[in-house]
Design a protein around this motif. Structure first.
Motif, PDB file in Angstrom:
ATOM      1  N   VAL A  35       0.881  -1.054   0.159  1.00 30.74           N
ATOM      2  CA  VAL A  35      -0.051   0.146   0.008  1.00 30.74           C
ATOM      3  C   VAL A  35       1.056   1.084  -0.041  1.00 30.74           C
ATOM      4  O   VAL A  35       1.747   1.435   0.865  1.00 30.74           O
ATOM      5  CB  VAL A  35      -0.912   0.084   1.210  1.00 30.74           C
ATOM      6  N   LEU A  36       0.755   1.892  -1.166  1.00 30.50           N
ATOM      7  CA  LEU A  36       1.510   3.234  -0.940  1.00 30.50           C
ATOM      8  C   LEU A  36       0.685   4.464  -0.430  1.00 30.50           C
ATOM      9  O   LEU A  36      -0.241   4.925  -0.970  1.00 30.50           O
ATOM     10  CB  LEU A  36       1.787   3.806  -2.561  1.00 30.50           C
ATOM     11  N   ALA A  37       0.933   4.564   0.826  1.00 26.12           N
ATOM     12  CA  ALA A  37       0.055   5.663   1.692  1.00 26.12           C
ATOM     13  C   ALA A  37       0.723   6.809   1.557  1.00 26.12           C
ATOM     14  O   ALA A  37       1.095   7.500   2.781  1.00 26.12           O
ATOM     15  CB  ALA A  37      -0.137   4.991   2.922  1.00 26.12           C
ATOM     16  N   ARG A  38       0.747   7.656   0.272  1.00 23.63           N
ATOM     17  CA  ARG A  38       1.330   8.742   0.199  1.00 23.63           C
ATOM     18  C   ARG A  38       2.838   8.607   0.204  1.00 23.63           C
ATOM     19  O   ARG A  38       3.906   9.260   0.836  1.00 23.63           O
ATOM     20  CB  ARG A  38       1.030  10.123   0.933  1.00 23.63           C
ATOM     21  N   TYR A  39       3.315   7.735  -0.702  1.00 22.77           N
ATOM     22  CA  TYR A  39       4.858   7.454  -0.844  1.00 22.77           C
ATOM     23  C   TYR A  39       5.340   8.205  -2.061  1.00 22.77           C
ATOM     24  O   TYR A  39       4.574   8.193  -3.139  1.00 22.77           O
ATOM     25  CB  TYR A  39       5.144   5.936  -0.860  1.00 22.77           C
ATOM     26  N   MET A  40       6.001   9.144  -1.860  1.00 22.13           N
ATOM     27  CA  MET A  40       6.077  10.336  -2.883  1.00 22.13           C
ATOM     28  C   MET A  40       7.344   9.641  -4.017  1.00 22.13           C
ATOM     29  O   MET A  40       8.152  10.754  -4.319  1.00 22.13           O
ATOM     30  CB  MET A  40       6.329  11.601  -2.305  1.00 22.13           C
ATOM     31  N   GLN A  41       7.750   8.628  -4.179  1.00 29.48           N
ATOM     32  CA  GLN A  41       8.845   7.852  -5.206  1.00 29.48           C
ATOM     33  C   GLN A  41       8.454   7.211  -6.198  1.00 29.48           C
ATOM     34  O   GLN A  41       7.214   6.598  -5.861  1.00 29.48           O
ATOM     35  CB  GLN A  41       9.854   7.069  -4.224  1.00 29.48           C
ATOM     36  N   ILE A  42       8.814   7.375  -7.448  1.00 32.39           N
ATOM     37  CA  ILE A  42       8.291   6.782  -8.261  1.00 32.39           C
ATOM     38  C   ILE A  42       8.757   5.424  -8.411  1.00 32.39           C
ATOM     39  O   ILE A  42      10.267   5.280  -8.218  1.00 32.39           O
ATOM     40  CB  ILE A  42       8.546   7.615  -9.750  1.00 32.39           C
ATOM     41  N   ALA A  87       6.550  -4.486 -12.508  1.00 28.54           N
ATOM     42  CA  ALA A  87       5.975  -5.787 -12.970  1.00 28.54           C
ATOM     43  C   ALA A  87       6.221  -6.900 -11.988  1.00 28.54           C
ATOM     44  O   ALA A  87       5.553  -7.903 -12.214  1.00 28.54           O
ATOM     45  CB  ALA A  87       7.189  -5.822 -14.293  1.00 28.54           C
ATOM     46  N   SER A  88       7.016  -6.813 -10.991  1.00 29.69           N
ATOM     47  CA  SER A  88       7.130  -8.181  -9.948  1.00 29.69           C
ATOM     48  C   SER A  88       6.124  -8.026  -9.220  1.00 29.69           C
ATOM     49  O   SER A  88       5.706  -9.108  -8.197  1.00 29.69           O
ATOM     50  CB  SER A  88       8.286  -8.012  -9.350  1.00 29.69           C
ATOM     51  N   ASN A  89       5.141  -6.966  -8.874  1.00 30.73           N
ATOM     52  CA  ASN A  89       4.158  -7.159  -8.258  1.00 30.73           C
ATOM     53  C   ASN A  89       2.759  -6.814  -8.991  1.00 30.73           C
ATOM     54  O   ASN A  89       1.893  -5.794  -8.766  1.00 30.73           O
ATOM     55  CB  ASN A  89       4.389  -6.056  -7.073  1.00 30.73           C
ATOM     56  N   PRO A  90       2.284  -7.437  -9.925  1.00 31.40           N
ATOM     57  CA  PRO A  90       0.919  -6.957 -10.632  1.00 31.40           C
ATOM     58  C   PRO A  90      -0.165  -6.893  -9.754  1.00 31.40           C
ATOM     59  O   PRO A  90      -0.530  -7.965  -9.285  1.00 31.40           O
ATOM     60  CB  PRO A  90       1.005  -8.013 -11.944  1.00 31.40           C
ATOM     61  N   ASN A  91      -1.106  -5.821 -10.047  1.00 31.88           N
ATOM     62  CA  ASN A  91      -2.259  -5.800  -9.128  1.00 31.88           C
ATOM     63  C   ASN A  91      -2.219  -6.063  -7.662  1.00 31.88           C
ATOM     64  O   ASN A  91      -3.049  -6.486  -7.146  1.00 31.88           O
ATOM     65  CB  ASN A  91      -3.384  -6.739  -9.766  1.00 31.88           C
ATOM     66  N   LYS A  92      -0.816  -5.852  -7.277  1.00 30.50           N
ATOM     67  CA  LYS A  92      -0.887  -5.719  -5.666  1.00 30.50           C
ATOM     68  C   LYS A  92      -0.396  -4.545  -5.239  1.00 30.50           C
ATOM     69  O   LYS A  92      -0.085  -4.586  -3.905  1.00 30.50           O
ATOM     70  CB  LYS A  92       0.246  -6.990  -5.650  1.00 30.50           C
ATOM     71  N   ILE A  93      -0.128  -3.624  -5.962  1.00 24.29           N
ATOM     72  CA  ILE A  93       0.370  -2.212  -5.225  1.00 24.29           C
ATOM     73  C   ILE A  93      -0.807  -1.297  -5.432  1.00 24.29           C
ATOM     74  O   ILE A  93      -1.292  -1.079  -6.534  1.00 24.29           O
ATOM     75  CB  ILE A  93       1.555  -1.655  -6.237  1.00 24.29           C
ATOM     76  N   ILE A  94      -1.331  -0.928  -4.439  1.00 18.31           N
ATOM     77  CA  ILE A  94      -2.549   0.043  -4.190  1.00 18.31           C
ATOM     78  C   ILE A  94      -2.040   1.431  -3.832  1.00 18.31           C
ATOM     79  O   ILE A  94      -1.112   1.674  -2.945  1.00 18.31           O
ATOM     80  CB  ILE A  94      -3.260  -0.489  -3.094  1.00 18.31           C
ATOM     81  N   ASN A  95      -2.245   2.478  -4.730  1.00 14.91           N
ATOM     82  CA  ASN A  95      -1.641   3.963  -4.464  1.00 14.91           C
ATOM     83  C   ASN A  95      -2.846   4.852  -4.304  1.00 14.91           C
ATOM     84  O   ASN A  95      -4.040   4.386  -4.511  1.00 14.91           O
ATOM     85  CB  ASN A  95      -0.881   4.330  -5.941  1.00 14.91           C
ATOM     86  N   ILE A  96      -2.817   5.715  -3.712  1.00 20.88           N
ATOM     87  CA  ILE A  96      -3.729   7.021  -3.264  1.00 20.88           C
ATOM     88  C   ILE A  96      -3.143   8.155  -4.198  1.00 20.88           C
ATOM     89  O   ILE A  96      -2.048   8.516  -3.827  1.00 20.88           O
ATOM     90  CB  ILE A  96      -3.679   7.205  -1.831  1.00 20.88           C
ATOM     91  N   HIS A  97      -3.850   8.608  -5.211  1.00 20.16           N
ATOM     92  CA  HIS A  97      -3.435   9.839  -5.800  1.00 20.16           C
ATOM     93  C   HIS A  97      -4.301  10.970  -5.334  1.00 20.16           C
ATOM     94  O   HIS A  97      -5.541  10.891  -5.318  1.00 20.16           O
ATOM     95  CB  HIS A  97      -3.643   9.617  -7.428  1.00 20.16           C
TER      96      HIS A  97
END
Lengths: 299, 299, 299, 299
Positions: B184-191, B198-208
């Motif tokens: 879960v990217l909870a306001r993680y500000m790195q690209i 690719a190593s985590n398909p449909n497993k990374i959730i971001n908030i924009h």
């Protein structure tokens, strides 16, 4: 105009003989409110509603809308206005002195989709939209029956991009003839020329069927479907020469989900378009909107 | 993990020993539901919740989520799963057979703004987010106290675009070590690099922090202010290699007006970000989301 | 109070040395705004925000809230206040002259459910609730850790209806000792005596877990479930001696459906309670609320 | 019925010759879904939409709504229905087998306020409300023009409490004559007798102008104003013999503030009434509602 609505408007005018509004923008500094309220008090005016905003109390721009009740306004309006002009000069104000008695004259432009037109006519019939809907102009015939059924003049001027100039000449002629104050694009699907827009600054209100700045341009519901958004929306804005980039007046959204296909998005969206445009038009008519640097202050 | 939450999770596992879920996507045709419900019935399973959707009953794609209660599931799960595999083959299904007993392992990535992290931790403490928050990774130190205060491992890995590769290697190492299911990217500000994604398909959730597709990219609140929008929003989506273009899980908005400066937009927006991200994470954890062609079906 | 928040409050005070507020209620008649704005102008004060409302311009009651910036207010406040008293007399005003520099002192009362308390503490920590949370009083121990963890004094005073008098005596003693301005009942599940209420008029803010006047009294979620409502809500109001009948400050709702059992209603409701109470407390602290005949005007 | 709408309905019927619906309530136990989906599969039916809910998988009540597409349904419907009856018996089901082809017949009752009637007619004209609006009954003349303008029979039956019996006899006669399936009370301001209600169980849909259970009975907007609520609402429900106590189908609210007098509350409320009633009627017509113990399950 049919007799029933005519009677309503006359009643409104009778009740608002003494009702005025002041709209002011100027550089912020102390003493503005004191000066204006002293001016109103000196004319025995009672402030009914007052809203103000400053972009920055230190060197920013100050905005004010005051609605007041003033005995014998019908007789004194001219004189008060010229007295106010002096005060306005002192503070370098842009301003309008509005007599509510003078109902605004609207032209509605529409194409084949009638839901926004219908909403405006409905609100008008039920007395929620106090305006003189002077005429409806369309590039199609679909709206004729509903418009003429309410004794409103309807003009069908077929349009396409090759004859844009001629079409707009006819339209401008009609706007002049009917002495129009506001043009409402109620899903009018033709692009206006820079000349047409320039001759009606902050007087043309459009409804765009997306929550701008998402989906600027054509086919926003199809593109919303393609992107898989969970919200769709509508935006009412003043028209400028940058497509869908004019000052936003009002926006709203509705929740959608994966089951909603494009056809359903359009149905759901139509209901948002109706209410967003109706609110924007009402706020304009009630002189609640001040445009400042491509944004609106809505009081 | 602290004792209090550990106890909660154990209680949840005890209660869900017999609870399973089936997620299915396949070409639509008659008989799918009959076959699956017959399969479950033959194992004495009772359907608790069932949702389905078809893009088009004629030649479209069919999606199904079933939650069921099945006696002795703990013992039978393996056997049932391999039996289901045969049925799935017949209908060319993509599918998951999920044992609710197995709580998902989360890694939360965060930078200096902690409101989204705090919301997730709050929901977790109050038992609304049933997951094993296994670790928190940050490129800053701000979150350390709140995370370690809950006995969750905290790793500070300073990051910038020049050392992206090394940073991600460390991160991937930790994700492997802790056997993580969801990031879960909870306001993680790195690209993130394409390799990481690719190593985590449909497993990374971001908030924009905008209602996408409006204001893709950096500084959305500043740009929302500049455009004079009357609504601001937030969007939670799966991360793909196109910035802010991944499948949207959830969106919400709040109303703002001319008085709201950028600082106020950020405060109002923070509260939307909190709830939108929390809903998206919960839906993912409850296996309610199926990704299909850059869109989500949320059951 | 911990060092971090102390620093924030001091910064706020420094920035607001010259910031004042006027709250006025009086019989409506022409000249009120002129007099007040002239008064402020004569002290070189610049109006930052101004809101007004009249129940009826003809013989109704007029309400005004003005926020202003006045050079050297710290030195002049006393003098200005007594000068304003004369003006106020002329118009038969009820009024307050507030120096924003003086941060309000809060006491929070809570029982075993901590979500509302947590929300207030969160907003306080993040600088959105500018107040001096001076102490927390509870009839239980659950809140101690989170409160003392923030260096706020915590008092556990067990309570039941047989010892109500003694309990309230202790509470009143503490309120006096800490010089409290506002009492927030953040899900405090004890009924207050008429004496306690009478000694704190329009100073006790409660959160009730229904959209009042529906479900006055105990167990509103259970009753909402029983009635099969499609919306649940929460209401924040000032406490009077009629249970749940005091002036409503703010309300909000969330949509529910047939799948939501009582436990889920409580979870959904908790999130509404949090935000409704937080808004009400902030508006009170910013002196935005005027109580008039069992209703609130919220500017 | 006018030609334009007639054509729309015929097109709808043509498209839905093979479309059926099953509504089921029965004691929950394993195998229900398996049996029903097997039944549909054996008739080559494809499930289009399926929703289910159980009050409690252990000994509770199970509810199911399935929409399906079945080749040659027009010819097979009778036979399938009697085959389903046997299956239903085995599980002690209450059930309906609905052929979507058979458009429901509506009677609308209205008094002097026409906004809800207008909304229904609007949705009907634009093809969003697929029904045969067979007649409109009113105790006043206001609605005649708009109704007859659409070629719908209009009956004015003046009513008051002294002649209730005779009035209802005439109404029941008309309902029978027109073979009515659903009665919509679109702001019909007369109370119905227990006999009238009893003869139309779960077939009479009312709109009440408050968020029930707040403001049961007369003059809800006046009472909402008096109480100083910050939200007003509307509720659509099935009519039972307890005034405003029948199963709630749908509710919604709008935000109001201290400036909104009773007249404004009514205007704001009218817009909620319109959309809430329209949704409820559409859900009923699409067989989405099951009534269970004075509550509704809305699929």
């Amino acid at each position: 105009m049919n007799a029933y609505i005519k009677e309503k408007l006359e009643l409104f005018q009778e009740r608002n003989q003494n009702r005025g509004r002041l709209l002011v923008s100027c550089p912020d500094k102390p003493g503005i409110v004191a000066a204006i309220s002293q001016f109103l008090f000196s004319h025995d005016a009672n402030i009914i509603e007052s809203s103000q905003y400053s972009t920055n109390p230190e060197g920013g721009t100050f905005f004010l809308r005051i609605e007041f009740e003033c005995p014998s306004l019908l007789e004194k309006a001219k004189e008060m206005e010229s007295e106010f002009a002096e005060l306005a000069d002192r503070f370098s104000m842009e301003w309008s002195f509005i007599h509510v008695y003078q109902v605004k004259k609207l032209a509605i432009f529409v194409s084949q989709q009638l839901h926004c037109l219908r909403e405006l006519l409905w609100e008008w019939q039920s007395g929620d939209l106090i305006a003189d809907i002077a005429l409806v102009i369309s590039n199609h015939e679909e709206a004729r029956d509903v418009v003429e059924g309410l004794d409103i003049p309807f003009y069908c001027i077929p349009a396409n991009k090759d004859i844009r100039k001629q079409v707009e000449e006819k339209q401008l002629q009609l706007l002049k003839e009917y002495d129009i104050d506001v043009i409402v694009l109620a899903r009018y699907m033709q692009i206006l020329t820079p000349e047409f827009v320039a001759s009606n600054p902050n007087k043309i209100i459009n409804i765009h069927h997306s929550f701008l700045p998402a989906f600027v341009g054509a086919r926003p519901y199809e593109r919303a479907y393609g992107r898989g958004v969970k919200l769709i929306g509508a935006t009412s804005h003043y028209v400028t020469n940058d497509l869908d980039e004019g000052p936003i007046i009002e926006q709203d959204i509705a929740r959608v989900d994966h089951r909603d296909n494009v056809e359903r998005l359009k149905k759901i969206g139509a209901s948002i378009e109706r209410s967003v445009l109706a609110r924007a038009v009402k706020w304009h008519i009630e002189d609640r909107i001040i445009v400042h640097q491509n944004k609106t202050i809505v009081f």
